[in-house]
Design a protein around this motif. Structure first.
Motif, PDB file in Angstrom:
ATOM      1  N   SER A  44       0.836  -1.207   0.000  1.00 48.92           N
ATOM      2  CA  SER A  44       0.000   0.000   0.000  1.00 48.92           C
ATOM      3  C   SER A  44       0.869   1.256   0.000  1.00 48.92           C
ATOM      4  N   LEU A  45       1.954   1.218   0.759  1.00 44.02           N
ATOM      5  CA  LEU A  45       2.860   2.363   0.804  1.00 44.02           C
ATOM      6  C   LEU A  45       3.508   2.581  -0.559  1.00 44.02           C
ATOM      7  N   ARG A  46       3.916   1.509  -1.213  1.00 43.39           N
ATOM      8  CA  ARG A  46       4.509   1.645  -2.551  1.00 43.39           C
ATOM      9  C   ARG A  46       3.506   2.252  -3.534  1.00 43.39           C
ATOM     10  N   PHE A  47       2.245   1.783  -3.474  1.00 43.79           N
ATOM     11  CA  PHE A  47       1.205   2.315  -4.360  1.00 43.79           C
ATOM     12  C   PHE A  47       0.988   3.807  -4.101  1.00 43.79           C
ATOM     13  N   CYS A  48       0.849   4.170  -2.833  1.00 50.52           N
ATOM     14  CA  CYS A  48       0.623   5.575  -2.480  1.00 50.52           C
ATOM     15  C   CYS A  48       1.813   6.437  -2.890  1.00 50.52           C
ATOM     16  N   PHE A  49       3.013   5.923  -2.700  1.00 50.80           N
ATOM     17  CA  PHE A  49       4.225   6.644  -3.097  1.00 50.80           C
ATOM     18  C   PHE A  49       4.232   6.893  -4.600  1.00 50.80           C
ATOM     19  N   GLU A  50       3.882   5.875  -5.361  1.00 51.04           N
ATOM     20  CA  GLU A  50       3.847   6.007  -6.823  1.00 51.04           C
ATOM     21  C   GLU A  50       2.848   7.076  -7.256  1.00 51.04           C
ATOM     22  N   VAL A  51       1.665   7.068  -6.652  1.00 54.17           N
ATOM     23  CA  VAL A  51       0.620   8.036  -7.001  1.00 54.17           C
ATOM     24  C   VAL A  51       1.026   9.449  -6.568  1.00 54.17           C
ATOM     25  N   ALA A  52       1.497   9.580  -5.339  1.00 55.06           N
ATOM     26  CA  ALA A  52       1.798  10.898  -4.785  1.00 55.06           C
ATOM     27  C   ALA A  52       3.053  11.529  -5.378  1.00 55.06           C
ATOM     28  N   SER A  53       3.947  10.733  -5.918  1.00 53.43           N
ATOM     29  CA  SER A  53       5.207  11.275  -6.432  1.00 53.43           C
ATOM     30  C   SER A  53       5.104  11.800  -7.866  1.00 53.43           C
ATOM     31  N   LYS A  54       3.929  11.672  -8.475  1.00 53.19           N
ATOM     32  CA  LYS A  54       3.750  12.186  -9.842  1.00 53.19           C
ATOM     33  C   LYS A  54       4.110  13.673  -9.898  1.00 53.19           C
ATOM     34  N   GLU A  55       4.832  14.044 -10.940  1.00 57.51           N
ATOM     35  CA  GLU A  55       5.233  15.426 -11.189  1.00 57.51           C
ATOM     36  C   GLU A  55       6.124  15.999 -10.087  1.00 57.51           C
ATOM     37  N   THR A  56       6.894  15.122  -9.424  1.00 59.69           N
ATOM     38  CA  THR A  56       7.885  15.560  -8.448  1.00 59.69           C
ATOM     39  C   THR A  56       9.234  14.982  -8.864  1.00 59.69           C
ATOM     40  N   ALA A  57      10.276  15.348  -8.142  1.00 56.20           N
ATOM     41  CA  ALA A  57      11.614  14.811  -8.410  1.00 56.20           C
ATOM     42  C   ALA A  57      11.692  13.319  -8.112  1.00 56.20           C
ATOM     43  N   LEU A  58      10.682  12.789  -7.433  1.00 56.87           N
ATOM     44  CA  LEU A  58      10.676  11.371  -7.077  1.00 56.87           C
ATOM     45  C   LEU A  58       9.835  10.513  -8.014  1.00 56.87           C
ATOM     46  N   GLU A  59       9.239  11.121  -9.020  1.00 55.29           N
ATOM     47  CA  GLU A  59       8.419  10.346  -9.944  1.00 55.29           C
ATOM     48  C   GLU A  59       9.256   9.250 -10.602  1.00 55.29           C
TER      49      GLU A  59
END
Length: 83
Positions: A44-59
């Motif tokens: 769940s954390l990996r999924f949320c990270f993937e979604v939340a990191s869109k358009e950031t330096a972490l995407e």
């Protein structure tokens, strides 16, 4: 699901750690240690990270999660085991 809040905090901390003079930098990987008793679901954390990191330096960055086991120790004999 508190994993979204955790993902947002990871992104904020990692983003703030990038030196200001570096432009257009992309972070490739984030390493994270999570205790088994933390009530964090790694998938769940990996999924949320993937979604939340869109358009950031972490995407597109890999979120590598190392789960830390719970260890117990007997005070009398000093025997240690994983719970």
């Amino acid at each position: 699901m508190h994993e979204m809040g955790i993902a947002l905090q990871i992104i904020q901390i990692a983003s703030e750690s990038i030196p200001a003079d570096l432009k257009d930098i992309k972070i490739a990987r984030v390493n994270l240690k999570v205790g088994k008793l933390s009530a964090v679901v790694p998938d769940s954390l990996r999924f949320c990270f993937e979604v939340a990191s869109k358009e950031t330096a972490l995407e597109g960055a890999d979120l590598v999660i190392q789960e830390i086991p719970v260890l117990a120790r007997c005070k009398e004999c000093d025997t240690e085991w994983t719970i």
